[in-house]
Enzyme design. Sequence first.
Site, PDB file in Angstrom:
ATOM      1  N   ASP A  70       3.617   1.290   7.253  1.00  0.00           N
ATOM      2  CA  ASP A  70       2.869   0.588   8.251  1.00  0.00           C
ATOM      3  C   ASP A  70       1.233   0.886   7.862  1.00  0.00           C
ATOM      4  O   ASP A  70       0.598   1.655   8.279  1.00  0.00           O
ATOM      5  CB  ASP A  70       2.946   1.218   9.492  1.00  0.00           C
ATOM      6  N   ILE A  71       0.821   0.114   6.720  1.00  0.00           N
ATOM      7  CA  ILE A  71      -0.586   0.189   6.308  1.00  0.00           C
ATOM      8  C   ILE A  71      -1.444  -0.934   6.459  1.00  0.00           C
ATOM      9  O   ILE A  71      -0.948  -2.086   5.868  1.00  0.00           O
ATOM     10  CB  ILE A  71      -0.497   0.520   4.835  1.00  0.00           C
ATOM     11  N   GLU A  72      -2.078  -0.936   7.742  1.00  0.00           N
ATOM     12  CA  GLU A  72      -2.866  -2.392   8.063  1.00  0.00           C
ATOM     13  C   GLU A  72      -4.303  -2.393   7.564  1.00  0.00           C
ATOM     14  O   GLU A  72      -4.983  -2.936   8.289  1.00  0.00           O
ATOM     15  CB  GLU A  72      -2.539  -2.642   9.724  1.00  0.00           C
ATOM     16  N   GLN A  73      -4.662  -1.940   6.455  1.00  0.00           N
ATOM     17  CA  GLN A  73      -5.903  -1.576   6.092  1.00  0.00           C
ATOM     18  C   GLN A  73      -6.440  -2.936   5.325  1.00  0.00           C
ATOM     19  O   GLN A  73      -5.489  -3.591   4.864  1.00  0.00           O
ATOM     20  CB  GLN A  73      -5.978  -0.509   5.095  1.00  0.00           C
ATOM     21  N   ARG A 121     -13.755  -7.888  11.675  1.00  0.00           N
ATOM     22  CA  ARG A 121     -13.362  -8.186  10.309  1.00  0.00           C
ATOM     23  C   ARG A 121     -13.976  -9.546   9.750  1.00  0.00           C
ATOM     24  O   ARG A 121     -13.189 -10.365   9.159  1.00  0.00           O
ATOM     25  CB  ARG A 121     -11.865  -7.915   9.758  1.00  0.00           C
TER      26      ARG A 121
END
Length: 363
Positions: free
Chosen positions: A123-126, A259
């Site tokens: 779970d890498i939401e970068q 963003r």
Amino acid sequence: MSVLLLIFLIALNVSVYCKADVCPCETQELCQQIRDEKDFEVFVFDVGQKAWKSYDWDKVTTVAAFGKYDAELMCHAHSKGARLVLKGDVSIPEMVDPANRTAWITDQVDLAKRQFMDGINIDIEQEVVDSSSEYYALTALVRETTEAFHREIPGSQVSFDVAWSPKCIDQRCYDYVAIAESCDLLFVMSYDEQSQIWGDCVAMANAPFNQTLTGYYQYLAMKIDPKKLVMGVPWYGYDYPCLNFSQEGVCTLAMVPFRGAPCSDAAGRQIPYSVMMKQVNGSMSGRLWDEVQRAPYYNYKDQSEHVHQVWYDDPESISLKVAYVRNQGLRGTGMWNGNLLDYSTDPVAWQQSKDMWEALMGL
Ligand SMILES: *[C@@H]1O[C@H](CO)[C@@H](O)[C@H](O)[C@H]1NC(C)=O
Ligand SMILES: *[C@@H]1O[C@H](CO)[C@@H](O)[C@H](O)[C@H]1NC(C)=O
Ligand SMILES: *[C@@H]1O[C@H](CO)[C@@H](O)[C@H](O)[C@H]1NC(C)=O
Ligand SMILES: *[C@@H]1O[C@H](CO)[C@@H](O)[C@H](O)[C@H]1NC(C)=O
């Protein structure tokens, strides 16, 4: 050294060594990792405590442990043939270095083994820039993690969480095709679809029907195998304070950029399904249905008489989307997160929670 002391030291050593590996379940068998696949995946995020005891275990196939490790949950999941997987999160810039990747992966595999777990949910939401060194490092991380888990824990599952659309949502410009090929499944987070609002800054559904399906058209158009896609639905909604509430019921939002987008769902607050179900009947409007977004919502006034608009998903809106999962032969469904229902013995709540679980199956 006396023989007795030597024996004592050996025994101590053995017990310390074994401590991490002692099966905490009633039978040794329950510590065996799950190997078989179910036809339809029901992927549950669990954020801790004991709500899992009320899950519909006839449906659950995988639980991603986002709370503290719970050995009792592991034993129970295995007794139901369900997987329990780790949460994997790490800074992508630090994973550009191959030695760092290997070290991280080794740690994850060791942790999963010690806890008798069945894989990992990455779970890498970068934010990642297309074709940057982080872009390639992320793909390599997923590929190497999958290789290591499959080798070290036969039958284990490696999944990766992606946004509702592959089109650089929230500046997550990943190599979705290569990542899908490199792991067992993508959990598509078909929610937070208003994280970047480019048009009118007004309250809208968390996961509108058309927008949700558009995301899947895009993944499938990239030739990603439908059997790699799990549709994640929200068991929460957004409560938006309205700057202005028009005669037509349009709720204007404060501009909160995210963003690069001028307006976002960050103007609202995430609310569990259980909380909304206690509020909706007594609200200004009661439950309303938006025919365009195919989602329920309601309006209420807070203590200082400010109007709020709450958008959410319920069995009706979820069933519409799950019908698509079935028609397209996707891998299954899941939700963020399993803890958000009211599992008390109250009969109304009990029925509502049951209906939410049923909706995941789309039958
Ligand atoms: C390797 O990872 C550590 C932390 O895990 C980090 O401090 C370090 O900067 C990383 N090294 C490289 C070369 O990325
Ligand atoms: C705010 O809502 C009022 C009442 O419905 C409406 O008359 C007015 O046009 C709205 N103002 C804006 C800026 O949308
Ligand atoms: C709210 O209203 C619905 C529809 O009339 C009803 O089924 C439900 O039981 C009510 N919820 C509560 C918490 O009373
Ligand atoms: C939803 O998608 C369908 C089919 O692509 C289209 O005909 C319809 O106009 C869309 N509705 C909205 C509200 O965008």
